[in-house]
Design a protein around this motif. Structure first.
Motif, short mmCIF file in Angstrom:
data_model
loop_
_atom_site.label_atom_id
_atom_site.label_comp_id
_atom_site.label_asym_id
_atom_site.label_seq_id
_atom_site.Cartn_x
_atom_site.Cartn_y
_atom_site.Cartn_z
N GLY A 125 53.58 50.60 20.57
CA GLY A 125 53.70 51.84 21.35
C GLY A 125 53.78 53.08 20.48
O GLY A 125 53.13 54.10 20.77
N LEU A 126 54.57 53.01 19.41
CA LEU A 126 54.67 54.15 18.51
C LEU A 126 53.35 54.43 17.80
O LEU A 126 52.93 55.58 17.64
N ALA A 127 52.66 53.35 17.37
CA ALA A 127 51.36 53.54 16.71
C ALA A 127 50.35 54.12 17.67
O ALA A 127 49.54 54.99 17.30
N SER A 128 50.38 53.68 18.92
CA SER A 128 49.45 54.21 19.91
C SER A 128 49.74 55.69 20.19
O SER A 128 48.82 56.51 20.26
N ALA A 129 51.02 56.02 20.34
CA ALA A 129 51.38 57.43 20.60
C ALA A 129 50.99 58.32 19.43
O ALA A 129 50.45 59.43 19.61
N TYR A 130 51.23 57.84 18.22
CA TYR A 130 50.86 58.64 17.04
C TYR A 130 49.35 58.83 16.95
O TYR A 130 48.86 59.90 16.63
N SER A 131 48.60 57.77 17.27
CA SER A 131 47.14 57.84 17.15
C SER A 131 46.55 58.85 18.13
O SER A 131 45.59 59.55 17.79
N PHE A 132 47.14 58.94 19.31
CA PHE A 132 46.58 59.84 20.32
C PHE A 132 47.16 61.25 20.24
O PHE A 132 46.55 62.19 20.77
N LEU A 133 48.29 61.41 19.58
CA LEU A 133 48.90 62.74 19.48
C LEU A 133 48.66 63.41 18.13
O LEU A 133 48.77 64.63 18.02
N ALA A 134 48.33 62.63 17.10
CA ALA A 134 48.14 63.20 15.77
C ALA A 134 46.86 64.05 15.73
O ALA A 134 45.91 63.83 16.50
N THR A 135 46.86 65.01 14.83
CA THR A 135 45.69 65.88 14.65
C THR A 135 44.54 65.07 14.06
O THR A 135 44.70 64.40 13.04
N LYS A 136 43.39 65.15 14.69
CA LYS A 136 42.23 64.40 14.23
C LYS A 136 41.66 65.01 12.95
O LYS A 136 41.72 66.22 12.75
N ARG A 137 41.11 64.16 12.10
CA ARG A 137 40.49 64.59 10.86
C ARG A 137 39.04 64.11 10.83
O ARG A 137 38.76 62.95 11.10
N TYR B 77 35.69 78.09 -1.46
CA TYR B 77 36.72 78.50 -0.52
C TYR B 77 36.64 79.99 -0.20
O TYR B 77 36.97 80.41 0.91
N ALA B 78 36.17 80.80 -1.16
CA ALA B 78 36.04 82.23 -0.91
C ALA B 78 34.95 82.52 0.13
O ALA B 78 35.03 83.53 0.85
N GLN B 79 33.95 81.66 0.22
CA GLN B 79 32.87 81.86 1.19
C GLN B 79 33.22 81.36 2.59
O GLN B 79 32.57 81.74 3.56
N LEU B 80 34.23 80.52 2.69
CA LEU B 80 34.62 80.00 4.00
C LEU B 80 35.39 81.05 4.77
O LEU B 80 36.28 81.72 4.24
N GLU B 81 35.04 81.21 6.02
CA GLU B 81 35.76 82.14 6.87
C GLU B 81 37.11 81.53 7.26
O GLU B 81 37.35 80.34 7.10
N ARG B 82 37.97 82.39 7.77
CA ARG B 82 39.30 81.91 8.17
C ARG B 82 39.17 80.88 9.29
O ARG B 82 38.36 81.02 10.20
N GLY B 83 39.98 79.85 9.21
CA GLY B 83 39.93 78.78 10.19
C GLY B 83 40.79 77.62 9.75
O GLY B 83 41.67 77.78 8.89
N PRO B 84 40.56 76.46 10.33
CA PRO B 84 41.35 75.27 9.94
C PRO B 84 41.20 74.99 8.44
O PRO B 84 40.17 75.28 7.84
N SER B 85 42.25 74.41 7.86
CA SER B 85 42.23 74.10 6.45
C SER B 85 41.18 73.04 6.14
O SER B 85 40.84 72.20 6.98
N VAL B 86 40.68 73.09 4.91
CA VAL B 86 39.62 72.18 4.47
C VAL B 86 40.01 71.63 3.11
O VAL B 86 40.52 72.35 2.25
N SER C 266 38.35 68.18 7.55
CA SER C 266 38.94 69.26 8.33
C SER C 266 39.19 68.75 9.75
O SER C 266 38.63 67.73 10.17
N SER C 267 40.01 69.49 10.49
CA SER C 267 40.23 69.14 11.89
C SER C 267 39.08 69.58 12.78
O SER C 267 39.02 69.18 13.95
N ASP C 268 38.17 70.37 12.25
CA ASP C 268 36.99 70.83 12.97
C ASP C 268 35.76 70.19 12.33
O ASP C 268 35.50 70.40 11.13
N PRO C 269 34.96 69.40 13.06
CA PRO C 269 33.80 68.74 12.44
C PRO C 269 32.76 69.71 11.90
O PRO C 269 32.17 69.47 10.85
N HIS C 270 32.54 70.83 12.60
CA HIS C 270 31.54 71.81 12.13
C HIS C 270 32.03 72.51 10.86
O HIS C 270 31.22 72.80 9.97
#
Length: 303
Positions: A37-49, A101-110, A129-133
């Motif tokens: 149950g804890l592993a399932s909750a963590y998997s669905f609540l954790a930030t995707k990478r 990193y200087a060319q990347l615009e502000r957004g999720p960490s990479v 990153s948490s954003d696939p694009h």
């Protein structure tokens, strides 16, 4: 014939384990349910990478190629070291990371990592990153920055070498140029180098750009729950066996017969508290099965 000692011990150990699992199955089940149950909750609540990868192809120069002698291009080595590892160290310089990193615009960490593949002469650039694009953008920016940086270094060294060869060729007197092997060699070297003016690093090229991933690389719900299930099952069975071995009470007939080799004189059924109080206070009698057990015990002790 008597039973062999090792056979008796193995049988005794197997029975103790089975008793432990039967006595503490609720503990094992609770650990498994809670862990999964804890592993399932963590998997669905954790930030995707998301991981996006681009491939850089390394084409190292052979050791006998003198066209770019003295250039900081990637070259095959005479020892057993791989040029791919050297290329990964060069491309992993801090200035390339900072420029990306200087060319990347502000957004999720990479985060960006390099992985050399020596068997294929490939360096894989992986951006997470948490954003696939954004992960794909970072990987492509890194490869572009690396190619541009290496091209600038190559063109700078190329211009310097052309100036040096031009000066050496100009130093040869005009009357001595005809049939002069050294002068002809200088002109040939200049002709070979002038072909690469304005071109990129010949030992580095982009093999495959990064594309936005469609599936997250982490977390993996099924894998996490399987690991939690196996780990909790092992932990629960280990705890059950430990409790069984450390428990001084004897709860089964097998504990007497196999553990201490004591005979069973009689079997007295377990009475409820209400029946026992009724008998002790004289309000009721013992059940027939209980009387039978006590009569059997009295007969055995009398004989």
């Amino acid at each position: 014939m008597t039973e062999p000692l090792h056979s008796f011990d193995s049988r005794r150990g197997a029975i103790r384990y089975l008793q432990a699992f039967r006595q503490h199955w609720l503990l094992i089940l609770a650990l498994v349910v809670v862990s999964v149950g804890l592993a399932s909750a963590y998997s669905f609540l954790a930030t995707k990478r998301y991981d996006a990868s681009a491939d850089l192809l390394i084409a190292p120069l052979s050791t006998g190629d003198d066209t770019f002698s003295g250039f900081s291009l990637f070259r095959q080595t005479t020892d057993a070291s791989s040029p791919i590892v050297t290329a990964a160290r060069v491309l992993g310089a801090r200035d390339i990371y900072d420029a990306t990193y200087a060319q990347l615009e502000r957004g999720p960490s990479v985060s960006i990592a390099l992985s050399p593949v020596s068997q294929a002469d490939i360096i894989t650039v992986t951006a997470s990153s948490s954003d696939p694009h954004r992960a794909a953008e970072a990987a492509n920016l890194f490869t572009q920055t690396a190619l541009r940086t290496r091209t600038d270094v190559f063109q700078k060294e190329l211009r310097l070498r052309i100036r040096q060869l031009t000066a050496q060729a100009a130093a040869v007197p005009a009357v001595d140029r005809a049939g002069n092997f050294q002068y002809a060699s200088l002109l040939q070297s200049l002709g070979n180098l002038n072909v690469f003016v304005g071109s990129s690093d010949p030992t580095l090229s982009l093999l495959a750009p990064a594309a936005p991933p469609t599936v997250a690389s982490w977390p993996r719900p099924l894998l996490s729950m399987m690991i939690a299930f196996i780990a909790s099952l092992l932990l629960g069975t280990g705890a059950a066996v430990a409790l069984e071995l450390l428990n001084p009470r004897m709860l089964q007939e097998e504990d007497l017969r196999l553990g201490h080799r004591l005979p069973i004189l009689a079997r007295i059924p377990l009475l409820s508290g209400r029946v026992a109080r009724g008998y002790l206070t004289g309000k009721s009698v013992l059940p027939g099965e209980a009387w039978k057990g006590y009569r059997t015990l009295r007969a055995v002790l009398a004989n």
